[in-house]
Motif scaffolding. Structure first.
Motif, PDB file in Angstrom:
ATOM      1  N   SER A 126       0.840  -1.199   0.000  1.00 32.24           N
ATOM      2  CA  SER A 126       0.000   0.000   0.000  1.00 32.24           C
ATOM      3  C   SER A 126       0.874   1.247   0.000  1.00 32.24           C
ATOM      4  O   SER A 126       2.003   1.243   0.524  1.00 32.24           O
ATOM      5  CB  SER A 126      -0.925   0.019   1.226  1.00 32.24           C
ATOM      6  OG  SER A 126      -0.172   0.229   2.423  1.00 32.24           O
ATOM      7  N   PRO A 128       0.370   4.125   1.699  1.00 32.37           N
ATOM      8  CA  PRO A 128       0.661   4.651   3.038  1.00 32.37           C
ATOM      9  C   PRO A 128       1.777   3.883   3.750  1.00 32.37           C
ATOM     10  O   PRO A 128       2.627   4.479   4.411  1.00 32.37           O
ATOM     11  CB  PRO A 128      -0.678   4.503   3.767  1.00 32.37           C
ATOM     12  CG  PRO A 128      -1.706   4.539   2.686  1.00 32.37           C
ATOM     13  CD  PRO A 128      -1.081   3.826   1.529  1.00 32.37           C
ATOM     14  N   GLU A 132       5.366   5.472   4.829  1.00 38.04           N
ATOM     15  CA  GLU A 132       5.939   5.448   6.179  1.00 38.04           C
ATOM     16  C   GLU A 132       7.346   4.869   6.160  1.00 38.04           C
ATOM     17  O   GLU A 132       8.238   5.331   6.880  1.00 38.04           O
ATOM     18  CB  GLU A 132       5.031   4.619   7.092  1.00 38.04           C
ATOM     19  CG  GLU A 132       5.483   4.586   8.544  1.00 38.04           C
ATOM     20  CD  GLU A 132       4.511   3.813   9.425  1.00 38.04           C
ATOM     21  OE1 GLU A 132       4.837   3.607  10.609  1.00 38.04           O
ATOM     22  OE2 GLU A 132       3.433   3.435   8.925  1.00 38.04           O
ATOM     23  N   SER A 137       4.849  11.264   2.623  1.00 33.62           N
ATOM     24  CA  SER A 137       3.416  11.016   2.582  1.00 33.62           C
ATOM     25  C   SER A 137       3.098   9.959   1.530  1.00 33.62           C
ATOM     26  O   SER A 137       3.944   9.581   0.712  1.00 33.62           O
ATOM     27  CB  SER A 137       2.662  12.314   2.265  1.00 33.62           C
ATOM     28  OG  SER A 137       2.925  12.713   0.928  1.00 33.62           O
ATOM     29  N   ALA A 138       1.841   9.526   1.531  1.00 32.20           N
ATOM     30  CA  ALA A 138       1.436   8.491   0.576  1.00 32.20           C
ATOM     31  C   ALA A 138       1.340   9.015  -0.850  1.00 32.20           C
ATOM     32  O   ALA A 138       1.443   8.241  -1.804  1.00 32.20           O
ATOM     33  CB  ALA A 138       0.091   7.899   0.999  1.00 32.20           C
ATOM     34  N   ARG A 142       2.253   6.972  -4.208  1.00 32.73           N
ATOM     35  CA  ARG A 142       1.171   6.546  -5.100  1.00 32.73           C
ATOM     36  C   ARG A 142       1.464   6.985  -6.537  1.00 32.73           C
ATOM     37  O   ARG A 142       1.248   6.224  -7.489  1.00 32.73           O
ATOM     38  CB  ARG A 142      -0.154   7.135  -4.615  1.00 32.73           C
ATOM     39  CG  ARG A 142      -1.378   6.600  -5.342  1.00 32.73           C
ATOM     40  CD  ARG A 142      -2.664   7.124  -4.731  1.00 32.73           C
ATOM     41  NE  ARG A 142      -2.865   6.611  -3.376  1.00 32.73           N
ATOM     42  CZ  ARG A 142      -2.757   7.357  -2.286  1.00 32.73           C
ATOM     43  NH1 ARG A 142      -2.444   8.637  -2.369  1.00 32.73           N
ATOM     44  NH2 ARG A 142      -2.947   6.816  -1.095  1.00 32.73           N
TER      45      ARG A 142
END
Length: 302
Positions: A126, A128, A132, A137-138, A142
């Motif tokens: 994923s 997120p 981490e 940030s995600a 992405r």
């Protein structure tokens, strides 16, 4: 006594004369007095403003800019023009370069993790969780993963993340065949036309692939391998060809499953040594050896 006369008597400062534009009677927005209204004279700093189209003029006034339209804007706190109608200053653009830089760094890190096998084929990751892991940030993760999906390294799993593609020996053989169809005829043509000194200039790149292979790091070798092949094809002067060849080459380097995923250091070194041998044949103007080495090089990768 009129107000102007009182001011003159009380302070010694002459009162406004009717119609001179300095008091209530003659100001541009005044309502009192009976003196004639004097047209407002253009200021030096407004010269040229009226020639600016309406929308641009409003933006110009909103920024407090004076003089020619291309002058530097006035410093913060400069008096706004009276024609702004309360318009706020135009916002400064967001620092997109910084965000793109973060995404680029994350993309490089993910590519390294994919080639090295740190991201396992078949597993779902994923944005997120990866964010981490990388301390971001995600969002940039992405975006980078979407790029990798376009390159065929991962696939989108709705509401979960991205699955690393499981690439088997059959697909590897197909990619090697496509690479051969692109690169072999181009390099054979270049072998007849490119001056010897241009081939000699590529010697450092060929030697770099051997050093990278000797390190045993698949990610390092993958980068140097693409750099060498890209330099060969760049001599054709066809940007589209170079981009397509690089895309196919990168796809061939993504993680594999089964026996194909266990490339040894000796195997990497043997492949890298073929680069220096190919360069030697090109410098020697030996097309037969060039052809043999090229076909052997791509056959070893299927």
């Amino acid at each position: 006594m009129k107000q102007g006369a009182q001011d003159s008597a009380g302070t010694g400062i002459p009162g406004p004369r009717p119609g001179d534009g300095t008091g209530d009677s003659g100001g541009s927005g005044g309502t009192g007095g009976s003196g004639p209204r004097v047209p407002r004279q253009p200021r030096a700093e407004d010269v040229g403003r009226e020639r600016v189209p309406g929308a641009a003029r409003r933006a110009w006034d909103a920024e407090g800019v004076r003089g020619a339209p291309h002058d530097d804007p006035a410093p913060a706190g400069a008096v706004r023009g009276e024609h702004t109608h309360g318009e706020p200053p135009l916002p400064h653009p967001r620092p997109l370069v910084r965000r793109a830089s973060v995404r680029g760094q994350i993309l490089d890190a993910l590519r390294t993790a994919l080639v090295s096998g740190e991201l396992t084929p078949g597993e779902v990751y994923s944005a997120p969780a990866l964010g981490e892991r990388f301390g971001v940030s995600a969002t940039p993760v992405r975006e980078a993963m979407q790029q990798l999906a376009a390159e065929g390294a991962v696939e989108v799993v709705p509401n979960r993340g991205f699955r690393v593609i499981e690439r088997g020996a059959r697909e590897l053989a197909e990619l090697a065949e496509v690479r051969a169809l692109i690169e072999v005829p181009v390099i054979l043509r270049l072998a007849r036309t490119v001056p010897v000194e241009r081939w000699a200039e590529l010697r450092p790149l060929a030697e770099a692939t051997v050093r990278a292979a000797s390190s045993g790091c698949r990610a390092t070798y993958a980068d140097s391998d693409r750099a060498f092949h890209g330099a060969l094809l760049s001599l054709a002067g066809n940007g589209q060809l170079s981009r397509i060849a690089e895309d196919v080459h990168r796809r061939a380097q993504w993680p594999l499953v089964g026996a194909a995923s266990g490339a040894t250091r000796a195997g990497l070194v043997a492949e890298a040594v073929e680069h220096t041998a190919l360069l030697d044949a090109l410098i020697a103007r030996d097309p037969d050896t060039v052809r043999t080495l090229l076909h052997s090089h791509f056959a070893a990768q299927d």
